[in-house]
Motif scaffolding. Structure first.
Motif, PDB file in Angstrom:
ATOM      1  N   GLY A  54       0.672  -1.049   0.044  1.00 60.05           N
ATOM      2  CA  GLY A  54       0.074   0.166   0.042  1.00 60.05           C
ATOM      3  C   GLY A  54       0.768   1.241  -0.021  1.00 60.05           C
ATOM      4  O   GLY A  54       0.345   2.376  -0.265  1.00 60.05           O
ATOM      5  N   LEU A  55       2.230   1.000   0.062  1.00 58.39           N
ATOM      6  CA  LEU A  55       2.957   2.472   0.294  1.00 58.39           C
ATOM      7  C   LEU A  55       3.070   2.970  -1.112  1.00 58.39           C
ATOM      8  O   LEU A  55       3.130   4.409  -1.043  1.00 58.39           O
ATOM      9  N   ALA A  56       3.314   2.459  -1.946  1.00 58.57           N
ATOM     10  CA  ALA A  56       3.277   3.141  -3.522  1.00 58.57           C
ATOM     11  C   ALA A  56       2.080   3.686  -3.794  1.00 58.57           C
ATOM     12  O   ALA A  56       2.086   4.889  -4.298  1.00 58.57           O
ATOM     13  N   GLU A  57       0.779   3.144  -3.286  1.00 56.98           N
ATOM     14  CA  GLU A  57      -0.418   3.850  -3.631  1.00 56.98           C
ATOM     15  C   GLU A  57      -0.390   5.119  -2.843  1.00 56.98           C
ATOM     16  O   GLU A  57      -0.948   6.250  -3.208  1.00 56.98           O
ATOM     17  N   LEU A  58      -0.187   4.947  -1.580  1.00 57.11           N
ATOM     18  CA  LEU A  58      -0.212   6.170  -0.581  1.00 57.11           C
ATOM     19  C   LEU A  58       0.782   7.329  -1.135  1.00 57.11           C
ATOM     20  O   LEU A  58       0.380   8.617  -1.075  1.00 57.11           O
ATOM     21  N   ILE A  59       1.867   6.979  -1.371  1.00 52.56           N
ATOM     22  CA  ILE A  59       2.887   7.882  -2.130  1.00 52.56           C
ATOM     23  C   ILE A  59       2.088   8.782  -3.320  1.00 52.56           C
ATOM     24  O   ILE A  59       2.307   9.814  -3.433  1.00 52.56           O
ATOM     25  N   ALA A  60       1.655   8.092  -4.279  1.00 51.57           N
ATOM     26  CA  ALA A  60       1.127   8.253  -5.502  1.00 51.57           C
ATOM     27  C   ALA A  60      -0.056   9.233  -5.240  1.00 51.57           C
ATOM     28  O   ALA A  60      -0.156  10.320  -5.637  1.00 51.57           O
ATOM     29  N   ASP A  61      -0.828   8.809  -4.304  1.00 50.27           N
ATOM     30  CA  ASP A  61      -2.202   9.774  -3.848  1.00 50.27           C
ATOM     31  C   ASP A  61      -1.774  10.931  -3.182  1.00 50.27           C
ATOM     32  O   ASP A  61      -2.640  11.871  -3.151  1.00 50.27           O
ATOM     33  N   ASN A  62      -0.693  11.153  -2.715  1.00 50.82           N
ATOM     34  CA  ASN A  62      -0.154  12.325  -1.971  1.00 50.82           C
ATOM     35  C   ASN A  62       0.984  13.052  -2.366  1.00 50.82           C
ATOM     36  O   ASN A  62       1.752  13.719  -1.909  1.00 50.82           O
ATOM     37  N   ALA A  63       1.041  12.594  -3.760  1.00 50.72           N
ATOM     38  CA  ALA A  63       2.374  13.351  -4.442  1.00 50.72           C
ATOM     39  C   ALA A  63       2.467  14.603  -4.543  1.00 50.72           C
ATOM     40  O   ALA A  63       3.543  15.304  -4.390  1.00 50.72           O
ATOM     41  N   ASP A  64       1.271  15.476  -4.342  1.00 55.77           N
ATOM     42  CA  ASP A  64       1.323  16.874  -4.364  1.00 55.77           C
ATOM     43  C   ASP A  64       1.810  17.544  -3.107  1.00 55.77           C
ATOM     44  O   ASP A  64       1.978  18.566  -2.836  1.00 55.77           O
ATOM     45  N   ARG A  65       1.891  16.527  -1.861  1.00 53.96           N
ATOM     46  CA  ARG A  65       2.314  17.157  -0.611  1.00 53.96           C
ATOM     47  C   ARG A  65       3.485  16.354  -0.282  1.00 53.96           C
ATOM     48  O   ARG A  65       4.080  16.458   0.868  1.00 53.96           O
ATOM     49  N   LEU A  66       4.110  15.570  -1.071  1.00 53.80           N
ATOM     50  CA  LEU A  66       5.433  14.852  -0.740  1.00 53.80           C
ATOM     51  C   LEU A  66       6.441  15.247  -1.835  1.00 53.80           C
ATOM     52  O   LEU A  66       6.321  15.631  -2.883  1.00 53.80           O
ATOM     53  N   THR A  67       7.663  15.915  -1.278  1.00 51.30           N
ATOM     54  CA  THR A  67       9.083  16.237  -1.751  1.00 51.30           C
ATOM     55  C   THR A  67      10.071  15.234  -1.321  1.00 51.30           C
ATOM     56  O   THR A  67      10.111  14.869  -0.269  1.00 51.30           O
ATOM     57  N   PHE A  68      10.920  14.846  -2.331  1.00 55.81           N
ATOM     58  CA  PHE A  68      12.118  13.932  -1.827  1.00 55.81           C
ATOM     59  C   PHE A  68      13.376  14.690  -2.270  1.00 55.81           C
ATOM     60  O   PHE A  68      13.651  15.289  -3.517  1.00 55.81           O
ATOM     61  N   THR A  69      14.421  14.713  -1.432  1.00 53.33           N
ATOM     62  CA  THR A  69      15.598  15.649  -1.761  1.00 53.33           C
ATOM     63  C   THR A  69      16.757  14.949  -0.938  1.00 53.33           C
ATOM     64  O   THR A  69      16.746  14.424   0.056  1.00 53.33           O
ATOM     65  N   LEU A  70      18.029  15.583  -1.365  1.00 54.71           N
ATOM     66  CA  LEU A  70      19.079  15.275  -0.752  1.00 54.71           C
ATOM     67  C   LEU A  70      19.832  16.343   0.069  1.00 54.71           C
ATOM     68  O   LEU A  70      20.542  16.292   0.963  1.00 54.71           O
ATOM     69  N   ASP A  71      19.001  17.447   0.059  1.00 51.07           N
ATOM     70  CA  ASP A  71      19.518  18.890   0.507  1.00 51.07           C
ATOM     71  C   ASP A  71      18.875  19.028   2.042  1.00 51.07           C
ATOM     72  O   ASP A  71      17.608  19.221   1.914  1.00 51.07           O
ATOM     73  N   ALA A  72      19.775  19.000   2.856  1.00 53.56           N
ATOM     74  CA  ALA A  72      19.306  19.159   4.295  1.00 53.56           C
ATOM     75  C   ALA A  72      18.896  20.511   4.588  1.00 53.56           C
ATOM     76  O   ALA A  72      17.764  20.580   5.153  1.00 53.56           O
ATOM     77  N   GLU A  73      19.402  21.291   4.031  1.00 53.90           N
ATOM     78  CA  GLU A  73      19.066  22.660   4.390  1.00 53.90           C
ATOM     79  C   GLU A  73      17.698  22.910   3.808  1.00 53.90           C
ATOM     80  O   GLU A  73      16.807  23.715   4.267  1.00 53.90           O
ATOM     81  N   ALA A  74      17.445  22.718   2.549  1.00 53.76           N
ATOM     82  CA  ALA A  74      16.114  22.697   1.851  1.00 53.76           C
ATOM     83  C   ALA A  74      14.996  21.946   2.731  1.00 53.76           C
ATOM     84  O   ALA A  74      14.016  22.509   2.861  1.00 53.76           O
TER      85      ALA A  74
END
Length: 172
Positions: A54-74
């Motif tokens: 269910g995680l893939a679906e949960l991430i896809a359903d909430n993609a507009d509220r999720l950001t993924f980054t390598l940047d700690a400051e951001a």
């Protein structure tokens, strides 16, 4: 209704990714940071680097509220709350290696706008007092600190979101 927050999650492993996706599902804006470029690349391309029903679906359903980054400051820039979900592998002596915990805490220096820092990583007794002291030394006495140990059932964490809740009236 819950007040919408901006949440930073350090660690895109099992606990961090599930935590971030669940907070996004509650309506919060979440930035998940990891140090593994390959993991972030997979997430940014819409994939999921771990298996959790269910995680893939949960991430896809909430993609507009999720950001993924390598940047700690951001990650911290606009956050209200920081969740520390990094690994603490055993050292040769069997103690927890807290190196990544301290790296995250160090990256928070100057983030005086934070409301709270929450450690979900598995840490030994006394770590909370040391984290609190580090925040205080960094001029962040006003920032709340909490320890939120994880008891997530791997493979069932997301499915339990939709499970019926027990009747709590009998415990009053």
């Amino acid at each position: 209704m819950v007040e919408k927050r901006r949440i930073a999650v350090f660690g895109a492993g099992y606990i961090g990714l599930v935590t971030g996706a669940c907070f996004a599902n509650l309506g919060h804006d979440v930035t998940v940071r990891d140090i593994q470029k390959e993991r972030i690349d997979v997430l940014q391309s819409g994939g999921v680097p771990i298996h959790e029903d269910g995680l893939a679906e949960l991430i896809a359903d909430n993609a507009d509220r999720l950001t993924f980054t390598l940047d700690a400051e951001a990650t911290v820039r606009d956050a209200d709350v920081v969740y520390v979900c990094v690994d603490t592998p055993p050292t040769h002596s069997g103690d927890a290696d807290l190196t990544r915990i301290w790296q995250v805490i160090e990256s928070l220096r100057g983030a005086r706008h934070l409301a709270a820092v929450v450690v979900k990583s598995t840490v030994p007794v006394g770590t909370g007092a040391r984290v609190r002291a580090a925040l205080d030394r960094a001029g962040m006495r006003h920032v709340g600190y909490a320890s939120n140990p994880e008891f997530t059932a791997e493979g069932q964490a997301v499915s339990r979101l939709h499970a019926p809740r027990p009747n709590c009236d009998r415990y009053r």
